[in-house]
Scaffold this motif. Structure first.
Motif, short mmCIF file in Angstrom:
data_model
loop_
_atom_site.label_atom_id
_atom_site.label_comp_id
_atom_site.label_asym_id
_atom_site.label_seq_id
_atom_site.Cartn_x
_atom_site.Cartn_y
_atom_site.Cartn_z
N ASN A 268 0.82 -1.23 0.00
CA ASN A 268 0.00 0.00 0.00
C ASN A 268 0.85 1.27 0.00
OD1 ASN A 268 -2.55 -1.00 -0.29
ND2 ASN A 268 -2.97 -1.15 1.90
N ARG A 368 -4.40 5.12 5.40
CA ARG A 368 -4.52 3.79 4.81
C ARG A 368 -5.94 3.56 4.29
NH1 ARG A 368 -2.83 -0.35 8.94
NH2 ARG A 368 -0.82 0.60 8.50
N ASN A 372 -6.57 3.12 0.25
CA ASN A 372 -7.12 1.86 -0.24
C ASN A 372 -8.42 2.07 -1.02
OD1 ASN A 372 -8.64 -0.81 -0.07
ND2 ASN A 372 -6.66 -1.38 0.82
N LYS A 375 -7.64 3.85 -4.34
CA LYS A 375 -6.94 2.94 -5.23
C LYS A 375 -7.93 1.93 -5.85
CE LYS A 375 -3.19 -0.42 -5.26
NZ LYS A 375 -2.18 -1.13 -4.42
N GLY A 435 -7.48 -5.92 1.16
CA GLY A 435 -7.58 -4.49 1.47
C GLY A 435 -8.85 -4.10 2.17
#
Length: 471
Positions: A268, A368, A372, A375, A435
């Motif tokens: 990540n 994070r 995630n 993405k 994820g």
């Protein structure tokens, strides 16, 4: 054993009752025949010594006094009828011959006349008591019919009933005694046989895959039980081997899962670091007056991702879980906006209803979550799609901060909706599918929720709701 004894006692009682009833029936039948034979011999003697002509009309005169004598001698009621069925003489003391006395039924007269022995026995139940009534012809010396002899006979079964009752009582006493003995034998035999089975049963109930199981050390008198003990001891050995294999397999599986999770967590921050370096390399201009500020921003971004990787590596080296929560007071809006700076896609837009939404939360884990989701949104949009759009919006709703990530990608099919947060599930050609499962755990650790709304072919919207934790 007990059932057999009970069945035998019931069968014996039933056979005895039937036997007694048959004996009573044969006794009454034979007794009536003996009485009838004796009375007819006596009647023949009276007829042979009478001075009256032997005709049907004279039977009344012939037996005027003799009929009572015959009834007393043979202890039986005697009735003499004419051939037409009308009563001529009876041994009843209070009886008088008149027109009221019922004649013999015509069907009985026909049966008597048509039979070979010229005799018929009529059996009826009156008030629950069986009554036999014998009808036979009275003949003279030349075998000419003179009248019909009727002998009413009431069956008295009191003797046989008493005998039957006494027999059943004795039978019940014997079988009760046998039943008590059977109970005792059954108890001791079952205790003797099941003693070993009780030991085996206790061991089986204590058998578990997660503990050291003891073997049964017992020498039973039964060959079958010894075989069962041998089989159990063999099962204990196999179970111990299986437990060792299972523990080893669980450890290997745990290492594999941890390796996958660590690899995902390290991957990540590597992606945004690579994008940041590429963006810096492409846009680098030594004469840019804001070079120092941009260099500082790039450096901060790289340092944040490096810190994330360091925390993951530290957690893995200490055999712990993913990085623990290090809550700090921060502006959620600015952190989300900063997390979006590492993405170079021009179709990513950011909106916020407020400039400042203060909360106490772990900066690394918040980044994070955003990284995630964004993405995944980028990967959900096909590369050949002309119009691409990703909207990240932050807003405050009561005591929660909402982070909405909306894309116009291909969306998700209905059959996959219930599996979206499952570990290892993914609809992409790459990635391990960890994820969304990881960020879901992070959000739930903060007592938050993550929901999504999708339409296949239109796009997907993820909504993260985190409580605003006041310091």
């Amino acid at each position: 054993m007990i059932v057999l004894i009970l069945m035998a006692s019931i069968l014996m009682a039933s056979i005895s009752i039937i036997q007694f009833k048959n004996e009573a029936k044969e006794y009454h039948q034979e007794r009536l025949e003996r009485k009838e034979s004796a009375i007819k011999e006596h009647i023949n003697y009276v007829l042979s010594n009478t001075t009256y002509p032997l005709t049907t009309n004279n039977l009344d005169l012939i037996f005027k006094d003799k009929i009572h004598e015959l009834a007393q001698i043979h202890n039986l009621e005697i009735n003499i009828y004419g051939l037409d069925g009308k009563l001529l003489k009876s041994s009843k003391a209070s009886f008088s011959v008149d027109n009221v006395s019922p004649p013999i039924p015509k069907y009985i007269l026909k049966l008597v006349q048509s039979s070979i022995e010229k005799r018929y026995v009529d059996i009826k139940n009156i008030d629950g008591q069986k009554n036999r009534s014998s009808y036979s012809q009275i003949k003279d010396e030349k075998f000419k019919p003179l009248g019909i002899l009727n002998l009413p006979y009431v069956e008295d079964d009191s003797f046989y009933e008493n005998e039957l009752q006494n027999f059943l009582i004795r039978l019940a006493q014997v079988y009760s005694f046998m039943l008590v003995i059977a109970f005792g034998l059954a108890y001791f035999l079952s205790t003797y046989i099941t003693k070993s089975l009780k030991t085996i049963s206790d061991k089986l109930s204590e058998t578990s895959l997660n503990q050291k199981n003891e073997k049964i050390v017992l020498e039973a008198n039964s060959k079958e039980i010894n075989l069962l003990i041998t089989a159990y001891n063999g099962m204990v050995d196999e179970l111990e081997k299986s437990a060792v294999k299972l523990a080893q397999s669980e450890r290997e599986e745990a290492w594999r899962e941890m390796a996958k999770q660590v690899a995902h967590e390290i991957k990540n921050p590597l992606t945004p670091m690579r994008l940041t370096v590429q963006s810096f390399q492409r846009k680098f201009d030594p004469n840019d007056p804001e070079l120092k500020q941009k260099l500082s921003d790039y450096s901060k971004t790289l340092i944040q991702q490096i810190d994330t990787m360091n925390s993951v590596a530290s957690a893995f080296s200490n055999f712990a879980s993913m990085p623990a929560q290090q809550n700090e007071t921060l502006n959620v809006v600015s952190v989300v906006e900063l997390a979006l700076d590492i993405f170079n896609e021009e179709f990513i837009d950011f909106e916020s209803d407020e400039k400042v939404i203060i909360s106490k939360i772990d900066r690394t884990q918040l980044i994070r979550i955003i990284t995630n989701l964004v993405k995944n949104a980028i990967q959900a949009i096909p590369e050949d799609q002309e119009e691409k759009s990703i909207l990240v919006r932050v807003k405050k709703e009561q005591n929660n901060v909402l982070i909405v990530v909306k894309d116009n990608g291909i969306g998700m099919e209905e059959q996959n909706l219930h599996r979206i947060f499952e570990p290892k599930f993914t609809t992409k050609n790459s990635g391990m599918g960890l994820g969304l499962g990881i960020i879901k755990n992070i959000i739930e650790n903060y007592k938050g929720t993550i929901t999504f709304d999708t339409e296949f072919g239109t796009g997907t919207t993820f909504t993260v709701s985190l409580p605003i934790i006041n310091s």
